[in-house]
Design an enzyme around this catalytic site. Structure first.
Site, PDB file in Angstrom:
ATOM      1  CD  GLU A 265      -3.112   0.924  -0.048  1.00  0.00           C
ATOM      2  OE1 GLU A 265      -3.281   1.693  -0.550  1.00  0.00           O
ATOM      3  OE2 GLU A 265      -3.861  -0.188   0.101  1.00  0.00           O
TER       4      GLU A 265
ATOM      5  CD  GLU B 285      -2.815   5.928  -5.774  1.00  0.00           C
ATOM      6  OE1 GLU B 285      -2.910   4.836  -5.416  1.00  0.00           O
ATOM      7  OE2 GLU B 285      -2.776   7.011  -4.735  1.00  0.00           O
TER       8      GLU B 285
HETATM    9  N1  LIG Z   1      -3.045  10.254 -15.321  1.00  0.00           N
HETATM   10  C1  LIG Z   1      -3.852   9.321 -15.583  1.00  0.00           C
HETATM   11  N2  LIG Z   1      -3.928   8.675 -16.797  1.00  0.00           N
HETATM   12  C2  LIG Z   1      -4.852   7.429 -16.904  1.00  0.00           C
HETATM   13  N3  LIG Z   1      -5.452   6.959 -16.025  1.00  0.00           N
HETATM   14  C3  LIG Z   1      -5.276   7.574 -14.833  1.00  0.00           C
HETATM   15  C4  LIG Z   1      -4.669   8.523 -14.404  1.00  0.00           C
HETATM   16  N4  LIG Z   1      -4.763   8.793 -13.258  1.00  0.00           N
HETATM   17  C5  LIG Z   1      -5.682   7.840 -12.593  1.00  0.00           C
HETATM   18  N5  LIG Z   1      -5.984   7.267 -13.525  1.00  0.00           N
HETATM   19  C6  LIG Z   1      -6.915   5.985 -13.379  1.00  0.00           C
HETATM   20  O1  LIG Z   1      -7.697   6.227 -12.548  1.00  0.00           O
HETATM   21  C7  LIG Z   1      -7.628   5.220 -11.566  1.00  0.00           C
HETATM   22  C8  LIG Z   1      -7.747   5.785  -9.940  1.00  0.00           C
HETATM   23  O2  LIG Z   1      -6.750   6.647  -9.861  1.00  0.00           O
HETATM   24  P1  LIG Z   1      -6.143   7.161  -8.505  1.00  0.00           P
HETATM   25  O3  LIG Z   1      -5.097   7.950  -8.660  1.00  0.00           O
HETATM   26  O4  LIG Z   1      -7.162   7.342  -7.602  1.00  0.00           O
HETATM   27  O5  LIG Z   1      -5.544   5.769  -7.959  1.00  0.00           O
HETATM   28  P2  LIG Z   1      -5.848   4.564  -7.157  1.00  0.00           P
HETATM   29  O6  LIG Z   1      -4.965   3.388  -7.243  1.00  0.00           O
HETATM   30  O7  LIG Z   1      -7.461   4.394  -7.230  1.00  0.00           O
HETATM   31  O8  LIG Z   1      -5.905   5.324  -5.657  1.00  0.00           O
HETATM   32  P3  LIG Z   1      -6.063   4.605  -4.322  1.00  0.00           P
HETATM   33  O9  LIG Z   1      -5.117   3.202  -4.146  1.00  0.00           O
HETATM   34  O10 LIG Z   1      -5.961   5.627  -3.208  1.00  0.00           O
HETATM   35  O11 LIG Z   1      -7.403   3.925  -4.260  1.00  0.00           O
HETATM   36  C9  LIG Z   1      -6.340   4.626 -11.437  1.00  0.00           C
HETATM   37  O12 LIG Z   1      -6.133   3.059 -10.925  1.00  0.00           O
HETATM   38  C10 LIG Z   1      -6.331   4.594 -13.168  1.00  0.00           C
HETATM   39  O13 LIG Z   1      -6.815   3.404 -13.859  1.00  0.00           O
END
Ligand SMILES: Nc1ncnc2c1ncn2[C@@H]1O[C@H](COP(=O)(O)OP(=O)(O)OP(=O)(O)O)[C@@H](O)[C@H]1O
Length: 151
Positions: free
Chosen positions: A91, A98
């Site tokens: 995590e 991220e």
């Molecule tokens: N810059 C980006 N370009 C393409 N897809 C993105 C981008 N940022 C986020 N995503 C998509 O959105 C999803 C969610 O993004 P986020 O930054 O919230 O990560 P997360 O893994 O869901 O966070 P957490 O682990 O806190 O739940 C990612 O898994 C990805 O599929």
């Protein structure tokens, strides 16, 4: 951005190259205590910003407490602790990835950013499933036995 290591990067020259790389660092921890302080800052950041991290801490602590309460063997408690710790570790790595992705692409969509974030999240999910499976295998039998004797 990938950095190419020149063919002349022999093991003898490696320490010089590595120290040059660190010149890009805005700040370098001066001693072990300072390193711990920064590591704790990372854990604290994840705790305060990542809901999943807090959930994993709660579930992991509960599983370890339950294994102590049920008098599991030390090796079984250790296995539960390792698998729970692995979830928290991944995590933290997920949070780091991220942040790096957001730093790199900012608020623009990029397929590679999606792959990086999805895979990092997938790693956490796999470890959480394994931890759950391990906890179920080790905790459920003695827990059910305890419940049976109580009713
Ligand atoms: N810059 C980006 N370009 C393409 N897809 C993105 C981008 N940022 C986020 N995503 C998509 O959105 C999803 C969610 O993004 P986020 O930054 O919230 O990560 P997360 O893994 O869901 O966070 P957490 O682990 O806190 O739940 C990612 O898994 C990805 O599929």
């Amino acid at each position: 951005m990938s950095q190419q290591v020149s063919p002349s990067a022999t093991p003898k020259r490696l320490p010089t190259l590595v120290s040059k790389e660190r010149e890009f660092s805005w700040q370098i921890a001066s001693n072990l205590f300072v390193s711990f302080k920064y590591a704790w800052a990372g854990i604290s950041y994840s705790f305060h910003t990542q809901r999943n991290f807090r959930i994993h801490i709660a579930v992991g602590s509960f599983a370890i407490a339950l294994s102590l309460f049920l008098h599991l063997k030390p090796v079984e408690i250790a296995i539960i602790a390792i698998t729970s710790g692995l979830v928290l570790t991944l995590e933290l790595v997920n949070t780091a990835i991220e942040s790096l992705v957001d730093l790199t692409v900012k608020q623009t969509y990029h397929d590679l950013a999606k792959i990086a974030k999805d895979c990092a999240a997938g790693a956490v999910l796999v470890s959480a499933f394994v931890a759950l499976l391990v906890a179920a295998i080790l905790l459920l039998p003695p827990l059910l036995a305890l419940i049976m004797t109580a009713i």
